[in-house]
Design an enzyme around this catalytic site. Structure first.
Site, short mmCIF file in Angstrom:
data_model
loop_
_atom_site.label_atom_id
_atom_site.label_comp_id
_atom_site.label_asym_id
_atom_site.label_seq_id
_atom_site.Cartn_x
_atom_site.Cartn_y
_atom_site.Cartn_z
N HIS A 34 95.70 63.75 -58.40
CA HIS A 34 94.41 64.14 -58.98
C HIS A 34 94.51 65.60 -59.43
O HIS A 34 94.65 66.49 -58.60
CB HIS A 34 93.28 63.98 -57.95
CG HIS A 34 93.07 62.56 -57.53
ND1 HIS A 34 92.30 61.67 -58.27
CD2 HIS A 34 93.55 61.85 -56.48
CE1 HIS A 34 92.30 60.48 -57.66
NE2 HIS A 34 93.05 60.55 -56.58
N LEU A 35 94.47 65.81 -60.75
CA LEU A 35 94.60 67.17 -61.28
C LEU A 35 93.23 67.79 -61.58
O LEU A 35 93.14 68.98 -61.86
CB LEU A 35 95.48 67.19 -62.54
CG LEU A 35 96.97 66.86 -62.29
CD1 LEU A 35 97.73 66.82 -63.62
CD2 LEU A 35 97.61 67.87 -61.34
N ARG A 36 92.17 66.99 -61.52
CA ARG A 36 90.77 67.46 -61.60
C ARG A 36 90.34 68.05 -62.93
O ARG A 36 89.19 68.43 -63.08
CB ARG A 36 90.46 68.49 -60.49
CG ARG A 36 90.72 67.98 -59.07
CD ARG A 36 89.79 66.85 -58.69
NE ARG A 36 89.92 66.53 -57.27
CZ ARG A 36 89.89 65.29 -56.79
NH1 ARG A 36 89.74 64.25 -57.60
NH2 ARG A 36 89.99 65.07 -55.50
N ASP A 126 90.86 54.49 -59.74
CA ASP A 126 91.04 55.09 -58.41
C ASP A 126 89.89 56.01 -58.02
O ASP A 126 89.41 56.82 -58.81
CB ASP A 126 92.35 55.86 -58.31
CG ASP A 126 92.55 56.36 -56.90
OD1 ASP A 126 92.64 55.54 -55.99
OD2 ASP A 126 92.57 57.59 -56.71
N HIS A 153 92.73 50.64 -56.36
CA HIS A 153 92.24 51.28 -55.13
C HIS A 153 91.53 50.18 -54.35
O HIS A 153 90.39 49.83 -54.67
CB HIS A 153 91.29 52.44 -55.51
CG HIS A 153 90.56 53.04 -54.37
ND1 HIS A 153 90.77 54.33 -53.95
CD2 HIS A 153 89.61 52.54 -53.55
CE1 HIS A 153 89.97 54.59 -52.92
NE2 HIS A 153 89.25 53.52 -52.66
N HIS A 206 97.97 53.57 -52.36
CA HIS A 206 97.82 54.04 -50.97
C HIS A 206 97.52 52.95 -49.93
O HIS A 206 96.45 52.94 -49.32
CB HIS A 206 96.77 55.15 -50.89
CG HIS A 206 95.51 54.95 -51.68
ND1 HIS A 206 94.75 53.80 -51.63
CD2 HIS A 206 94.88 55.77 -52.56
CE1 HIS A 206 93.72 53.93 -52.42
NE2 HIS A 206 93.77 55.10 -53.01
N ASN A 252 90.50 58.95 -48.02
CA ASN A 252 90.22 57.58 -48.47
C ASN A 252 91.48 56.99 -49.09
O ASN A 252 91.96 57.52 -50.09
CB ASN A 252 89.09 57.62 -49.51
CG ASN A 252 88.77 56.26 -50.08
OD1 ASN A 252 89.50 55.28 -49.86
ND2 ASN A 252 87.70 56.18 -50.85
N ASP A 279 98.71 60.94 -53.60
CA ASP A 279 97.24 60.98 -53.62
C ASP A 279 96.75 62.42 -53.41
O ASP A 279 95.74 62.64 -52.73
CB ASP A 279 96.62 60.02 -52.60
CG ASP A 279 95.14 59.77 -52.87
OD1 ASP A 279 94.62 60.25 -53.91
OD2 ASP A 279 94.49 59.10 -52.05
ZN LIG Z 1 92.30 55.98 -54.15
#
Ligand SMILES: [Zn+2]
Length: 427
Positions: A34-36, A126, A153, A206, A252, A279
């Site tokens: 996640h690079l946001r 995700d 996910h 995950h 999560n 993740d």
């Molecule tokens: Zn996830």
């Protein structure tokens, strides 16, 4: 490109790097980062996240779609891809959303994202589960045309409403709403059946429970095109850490039990779980450093992933270095559709092809043989380092390993032959 590999090579005209005692691995590939950016640049940017990735030994990261706006159009995925290319630390392959706005109602423009400059091959909602079985089936069918993959996910939403941690002895004692293993396993069971039925590629994000590993083993025994990942934290940490009420352990899917950790390690060792994925989930302090119930789930992981894999898989004898290279570079590259996934020269080009001829969306060096793209890392296998949350390159500090001494250190990272990291620092 790697021109030659072996002993006693000619060094005339070459720059020689002393790597005595270091281990060379292919550049690591993370299927789940996640690079946001766009939207939450206070937590991470493409530049800060890819600096962290390079320091962790990654040469390619797949950037998840749950940004603001969501990466559900060709425009947004091309923006993320360009930001990665301009930063230059690590190849960024955007993941496209499966459904518009991650809302789980209508399919996003999968074909437009696939044919964009970002050449998207991995699609995921995700953060959210594609819980509607018909939508999931349609998505699986749609991506077959370009050999794409749906990364799920797996979280049955009704079974996990308000859930705060793994459902079990510890959640009962703490009085926190539990998150049953069955909520993950029910979706995986449904999805492997759908993937088998339509003959398409499913990737399970995950995986966190022993039951999920059993389901994957069964699905693979059927010959269905199913792959899966496990995070470093699910290979090490357990749900009893929640007794501290330190929200750094809220994640999560949630941390599970020691029996789950053991099954995940065994599944990764025997190939039932194909790869490690971080993740990496950076969060700004106001979203994370709060009481447990209000804190966002997630941990940063790019800079510690290899060390945790060394600790849990190599030092336990479950994998050797070649196995680790497979689980952290070769297998994720193959799942993500990077060229050279078979170990053949990237793109099938001759070994002396000029560097500018390399695939623009980020060819992965998936082997260390002549003709492969020179994406490789040098690791000090005996080094020990103490995690300093304030010294991470990530813009966020939510690491569960602060103050902990970890094995293995990335000394150098090369992206297409150019050093992005030297002596453990950004080059
Ligand atoms: Zn996830």
């Amino acid at each position: 490109m790697i021109a030659e590999a072996g002993r006693d090579l000619s060094v005339v005209g070459a720059t020689v790097l002393d790597a005595d005692g270091l281990v060379a691995l292919p550049g690591l590939v993370d299927l789940h980062t996640h690079l946001r950016e766009p939207g939450r640049e206070d937590a991470e940017t493409v530049a800060s996240g890819t600096r962290a990735a390079a320091l962790g030994g990654f040469t390619t990261v797949f950037a998840m779609a749950n940004t603001e706006p969501v990466a559900d159009t060709a425009g947004v995925v091309e923006q993320v891809w360009r930001l990665g290319r301009d930063a230059g630390y690590c190849d960024v392959r955007p993941v496209g959303a499966v459904t518009e706005g991650l809302r789980g109602v209508r399919l996003a423009e999968l074909g437009a994202m696939a044919s964009s400059a970002a050449a998207v091959r991995v699609f995921s909602d995700d953060g959210n589960c594609v819980s509607d079985a018909v939508l999931m089936r349609r998505a699986l069918e749609y991506v077959k045309a370009f050999d794409g993959v749906i990364a799920q996910h797996a979280q049955e939403p009704r079974l996990t409403e308000d859930a705060q941690m793994n459902e079990g002895v510890v959640s009962a004692r703490l009085g926190l709403p539990g998150w049953p293993a069955a909520a993950e396993e029910a979706i995986i069971a449904r999805d492997v059946l759908l993937a088998g039925h339509v003959g398409s590629r499913l990737h399970v994000c995950h995986v966190s429970t022993a039951g999920s590993v059993e389901l994957l083993r069964w699905a693979k025994s059927k010959g269905w095109r199913v792959t899966a990942e496990v995070t470093p934290h699910h290979l090490l940490l357990t749900d009893d850490l929640a007794t501290s009420f330190d929200p750094v352990y809220k994640v999560n899917p949630p941390l599970r039990t020691a029996a789950d950790v053991e099954a995940l390690r065994a599944g990764l060792a025997d190939g039932t779980i194909d790869c490690v994925a971080t993740d990496h989930a950076p969060h700004a302090p106001q979203d994370k450093e709060t009481e447990w119930m209000a804190a966002r789930p997630g941990m940063v992981g790019l800079e510690t992933a290899l060390s945790i894999a060394i600790m849990t898989m190599l030092e336990t004898g479950l994998l050797d270095w070649a196995g680790l290279a497979d689980r952290m570079a070769i297998a994720p590259g193959r799942i993500g559709g990077l060229p050279g996934g078979s170990g053949a020269p990237a793109g099938g080009r001759p070994s002396r092809a000029p560097a500018h001829d390399v695939h623009p969306a980020g060819a992965g060096a998936l082997s260390l043989s002549a003709g492969a793209v020179a994406n490789l890392i040098l690791v000090d296998p005996v080094a020990r380092w103490t995690v300093d949350a304030g010294a991470l390159a990530s813009r966020s500090r939510n690491t569960p390993y602060a103050g902990r001494k970890l094995p293995g250190r990335v000394q150098a990272t090369f992206l297409r032959g150019r050093p992005t990291v030297l002596d453990g620092k950004i080059a």
